[in-house]
Design an enzyme around this catalytic site. Structure first.
Site, PDB file in Angstrom:
ATOM      1  N   ARG A   8       0.814  -1.211   0.000  1.00  0.00           N
ATOM      2  CA  ARG A   8       0.000   0.000   0.000  1.00  0.00           C
ATOM      3  C   ARG A   8       0.854   1.271   0.000  1.00  0.00           C
ATOM      4  O   ARG A   8       0.330   2.364  -0.228  1.00  0.00           O
ATOM      5  CB  ARG A   8      -0.928  -0.015   1.209  1.00  0.00           C
ATOM      6  CG  ARG A   8      -2.001  -1.117   1.138  1.00  0.00           C
ATOM      7  CD  ARG A   8      -2.824  -1.162   2.396  1.00  0.00           C
ATOM      8  NE  ARG A   8      -3.557   0.081   2.604  1.00  0.00           N
ATOM      9  CZ  ARG A   8      -4.179   0.393   3.737  1.00  0.00           C
ATOM     10  NH1 ARG A   8      -4.121  -0.440   4.780  1.00  0.00           N
ATOM     11  NH2 ARG A   8      -4.811   1.543   3.851  1.00  0.00           N
ATOM     12  N   ARG A 325      30.498  21.133   5.717  1.00  0.00           N
ATOM     13  CA  ARG A 325      30.375  19.792   5.162  1.00  0.00           C
ATOM     14  C   ARG A 325      31.127  18.775   6.020  1.00  0.00           C
ATOM     15  O   ARG A 325      31.848  19.144   6.945  1.00  0.00           O
ATOM     16  CB  ARG A 325      30.864  19.804   3.707  1.00  0.00           C
ATOM     17  CG  ARG A 325      29.965  20.610   2.780  1.00  0.00           C
ATOM     18  CD  ARG A 325      30.607  20.844   1.430  1.00  0.00           C
ATOM     19  NE  ARG A 325      30.984  19.601   0.774  1.00  0.00           N
ATOM     20  CZ  ARG A 325      31.749  19.542  -0.315  1.00  0.00           C
ATOM     21  NH1 ARG A 325      32.228  20.661  -0.844  1.00  0.00           N
ATOM     22  NH2 ARG A 325      32.045  18.378  -0.850  1.00  0.00           N
TER      23      ARG A 325
END
Length: 483
Positions: A8, A325
């Site tokens: 689903r 980063r």
């Protein structure tokens, strides 16, 4: 139990791999069990088994493969094969109830042990019972659970449902599993059939109620979104009760493994994911995304900052519009300003890069000043190289540090310099660039550009339309007259 596809969800990805608050669904029951020190833990895998095992992230977890999905009873049969000689109470949980609390599971275990029951199960009274197995009672005692597809009209009217969470004595469970038969509309082995067997054998069964909010099941993407909202509200309330200020809880997303110190203030649209740790007395202005990062005390994260797998020291400030980063490590009292990007970079205490800089694969000492437009040129097209900058180095604006290169302590890089060789400590480095000046050049250029242009040459006159028609007409043939 995590072997199913979850059709689903309409996805190529197994349901338990979908993310809730940045964490795979499969992690939620595992985190609840870890809080209870339950062991050993066996995860039943089937569809996309390798990916599910990797997503569990628990080194001591055992795995059982359900190569063919033949029902919940069959899944537990597969798990039992990983528990030879086990003697005790077994917890059985589905993988799609992420809001279920560890405290609720603990209450189920307590009921099992204090009542002396062979089997205990969580039950919830819900407004919309469709899809759930109904709990059938006789004089208040649980006598059976009827699956939705096998229920009669009267049984479907029952609002007390089974949520699929059990605590079962292994001495009862293992023999009962061997006797399961697929005598139902699905042709599957239902785990719920052991309830009827316990009743028939005169064994005690304990039904433990649970709040409907805890058993919100994830079957569709809409369910996932609803549960995300509920989990976000629960988590926000938890941290506010711990002394954290959330200026807009509805837009703040905090993952389940995040920790936040007291008196930290978090603005709107902040996302905290992974194992992020935020210290005390911090300020996050808003619209920040912080993942697997460690933020010290009294840190100011300004608007629009992205931080991933980085460390920020005490009393530092970052942003606005900056990106740290992976591999970035800022010491205490470091200032990172707007449009600065760092990657695999170490910055010493008191160092400042206030605007428009890229510091990649670099190590900067203490009290370094990085001018606007400075970049470390770390990539030569084949491999990365490192830049090392000593203490108290002054780097002028618009400078390029071409790695590999080292600048000694107290070096001074003049504005607009390209540094390609090592610089000794205390030295000035610059590139010769002669400046030339031409007085009056702008006025002369303006006069040239604004002089009246000569008119374009006259074009040949075009014939009038009647003349063009006469010239194009064909001559009439002699001796022929129009009729």
């Amino acid at each position: 139990m995590a072997a199913g596809l979850g059709t689903r969800m309409r996805s190529r990805v197994a349901k338990v791999l979908h993310l809730l608050a940045g964490t795979p669904l499969i992690r939620y029951p595992l985190m609840a069990l870890a809080a209870l020190d339950a062991e050993p833990v066996v995860v039943v895998v089937g569809h996309q088994a390798e990916e599910v095992m990797a997503a569990c992230g628990a080194p001591n977890t055992r795995f059982a493969r359900q190569r063919e999905q033949r029902g919940t009873g069959h899944a537990v049969q597969c798990a039992a094969a990983q528990l030879p000689g086990f003697d005790g109470d077994l917890l059985i949980l589905p993988s799609d109830l992420p809001l279920l609390k560890a405290e609720t599971i603990a209450s189920l275990v307590a009921a099992q042990r204090t009542s002396g029951a062979a089997l205990s199960l969580l039950t919830a009274t819900v407004a919309e019972p469709a899809g759930f197995g109904r709990v059938v009672r006789d004089a208040g005692r649980v006598t059976r659970v009827v699956e939705d597809r096998d229920a009669t009209a009267n049984q479907r009217a029952i609002r007390e449902v089974n949520v699929g969470v059990y605590c079962v004595a292994s001495a009862f469970l293992f023999p009962a599993l061997a006797r399961l038969r697929p005598d139902n509309a699905q042709g599957e082995l239902y785990l719920t059939d052991i309830i009827g067997e316990a009743v028939a054998a005169g064994q005690a069964i304990a039904g433990v109620p649970v709040a409907e909010a805890e058993v919100a099941q994830v079957s569709t993407r809409a369910d996932l979104a609803r549960v995300e909202r509920a989990l976000r509200a629960r988590t926000a309330e938890l941290w506010m009760n711990e002394g954290v200020t959330l200026e807009d809880p509805d837009t703040t997303a905090i993952g389940p493994q995040v920790s936040i110190g007291r008196d930290t203030v978090i603005g709107p649209n902040v996302i905290l994911r992974g194992r992020t740790q935020i210290g005390n007395d911090c300020r996050l202005d808003g619209s920040a995304r912080i993942i697997d990062a460690t933020i010290g005390n009294s840190v100011h994260i300004k608007f629009g900052v992205v931080i991933t797998e980085a460390r920020v020291g005490d009393r530092s400030s970052v942003g606005p519009f900056a990106q740290l980063r992976p591999g970035t490590h800022l010491a205490d009292n470091v200032h990172i300003g707007d449009f600065v990007e760092t990657k695999n970079a170490i910055l010493g205490s008191g160092t400042k890069a206030h605007h428009l800089a890229y510091l990649g694969d670099a190590e900067l000492g203490r009290e370094v000043n990085v001018g606007a437009g400075t970049i470390t040129c770390n990539y030569d097209g084949f491999r990365k190289h490192r830049t090392v900058v000593g203490d108290r180095v002054m780097i002028g604006s618009d400078s390029q540090l071409v790695a590999p290169v080292t600048l000694g302590d107290d070096a001074y890089v003049a504005t607009g310099t390209t540094v390609m060789k090592d610089v000794p400590g205390g030295a000035l480095v610059f590139n010769d660039k002669q400046q030339s000046t031409r007085p009056g050049w702008v006025a002369a250029r303006r006069r040239r550009e604004t002089q009246a242009a000569p008119p374009p040459p006259a074009a040949a006159a075009k014939p009038t339309r009647p003349a063009r028609k006469r010239a194009a007409a064909k001559p009439k043939r002699a001796g022929k007259q129009p009729r």
